[in-house]
Design a protein around this motif. Sequence first.
Motif, PDB file in Angstrom:
ATOM      1  N   GLU A 207       0.826  -1.200   0.000  1.00  0.00           N
ATOM      2  CA  GLU A 207       0.000   0.000   0.000  1.00  0.00           C
ATOM      3  C   GLU A 207       0.867   1.260   0.000  1.00  0.00           C
ATOM      4  O   GLU A 207       1.853   1.353   0.719  1.00  0.00           O
ATOM      5  CB  GLU A 207      -0.883  -0.009   1.254  1.00  0.00           C
ATOM      6  N   GLN A 208       0.472   2.231  -0.814  1.00  0.00           N
ATOM      7  CA  GLN A 208       1.212   3.487  -0.847  1.00  0.00           C
ATOM      8  C   GLN A 208       0.904   4.316   0.385  1.00  0.00           C
ATOM      9  O   GLN A 208      -0.214   4.315   0.887  1.00  0.00           O
ATOM     10  CB  GLN A 208       0.849   4.288  -2.096  1.00  0.00           C
TER      11      GLN A 208
ATOM     12  N   LYS B 195      -1.870  13.546  -6.532  1.00  0.00           N
ATOM     13  CA  LYS B 195      -2.856  12.580  -7.044  1.00  0.00           C
ATOM     14  C   LYS B 195      -3.229  11.624  -5.914  1.00  0.00           C
ATOM     15  O   LYS B 195      -4.410  11.367  -5.652  1.00  0.00           O
ATOM     16  CB  LYS B 195      -2.280  11.831  -8.247  1.00  0.00           C
ATOM     17  N   TRP B 196      -2.237  11.122  -5.214  1.00  0.00           N
ATOM     18  CA  TRP B 196      -2.462  10.196  -4.103  1.00  0.00           C
ATOM     19  C   TRP B 196      -3.221  10.872  -2.960  1.00  0.00           C
ATOM     20  O   TRP B 196      -4.161  10.291  -2.396  1.00  0.00           O
ATOM     21  CB  TRP B 196      -1.114   9.634  -3.616  1.00  0.00           C
TER      22      TRP B 196
ATOM     23  N   GLU C 157      -6.884  11.251  -3.895  1.00  0.00           N
ATOM     24  CA  GLU C 157      -7.578   9.961  -3.883  1.00  0.00           C
ATOM     25  C   GLU C 157      -7.808   9.475  -2.460  1.00  0.00           C
ATOM     26  O   GLU C 157      -8.834   8.877  -2.148  1.00  0.00           O
ATOM     27  CB  GLU C 157      -6.776   8.910  -4.660  1.00  0.00           C
ATOM     28  N   SER C 158      -6.843   9.749  -1.582  1.00  0.00           N
ATOM     29  CA  SER C 158      -6.921   9.296  -0.195  1.00  0.00           C
ATOM     30  C   SER C 158      -7.924  10.099   0.625  1.00  0.00           C
ATOM     31  O   SER C 158      -8.503   9.582   1.579  1.00  0.00           O
ATOM     32  CB  SER C 158      -5.544   9.405   0.477  1.00  0.00           C
TER      33      SER C 158
ATOM     34  N   LYS D  41      -0.543   7.881   6.366  1.00  0.00           N
ATOM     35  CA  LYS D  41      -1.881   7.901   5.776  1.00  0.00           C
ATOM     36  C   LYS D  41      -2.544   9.252   6.034  1.00  0.00           C
ATOM     37  O   LYS D  41      -2.327   9.879   7.072  1.00  0.00           O
ATOM     38  CB  LYS D  41      -2.734   6.777   6.359  1.00  0.00           C
TER      39      LYS D  41
END
Length: 161
Positions: free
Chosen positions: A2-3, A109-110, A113-114, A138
Motif C-alpha cells: 500500500e502506498q 494525485k495520491w 484519492e486518499s 496515511k
Amino acid sequence: MEQTFQSFTVKDSAGRDINLEKYKGQVVLVVNVASKCGFTPQYSGLEELYAKFKDQGFVILGFPCNQFGAQEPGTNDEIQQFCSLNYGVQFPVMGKVDVNGKDEAPVFKWLKESAPGFMGTEFIKWNFTKFLIGKDGKVLKRYAPKDEPKDLIKDIQKALA
C-alpha cells in the motif's frame, strides 16, 4: 504494498529529489501555497503551527502552485525569498508543482484519492488546501482553503499523541 505519503519523492526548491521517507513517523501538513492569493496571510498561521509543534515531530510542507488565478508566478528562488522576507517561514517550501491535471505531482494525485473533498470530488479547488498526514503516512483529514491554520490545532495534537 500500500502506498503511503512516504512512498513519494518530490523536488525541493533547488530541484533536488526529496524522498518523503525522511518524514516517516512524523505528522505532516501538506499545503498547496501561493504568494499572491487572498489566503496568503495563512503563511503566518502556518508558521505559528510549525513553531508550536515542530519539536514534537510535526512538519509542514508547502508546495507552491500557479494553477489558480496565476497566483504563484514567481520562480522557486523568488517564492523562497517571498516566504522568508514576508512571513519568516521556516518550514520547508518545496519546488513549484501542479496539483491538478495531466501534469499533477504524483503525491497530490495520491492525496486527493486518499482524502476526497466536498461531495467526493478529488479536484483541488484553490490554493491553501491542506492535508494532514499521520505518523503512519496515511491521510487523516483534508481541509478547505478557508480553514485557518489555528483551526487544525486539535487535530494536530491528536495526531501527535
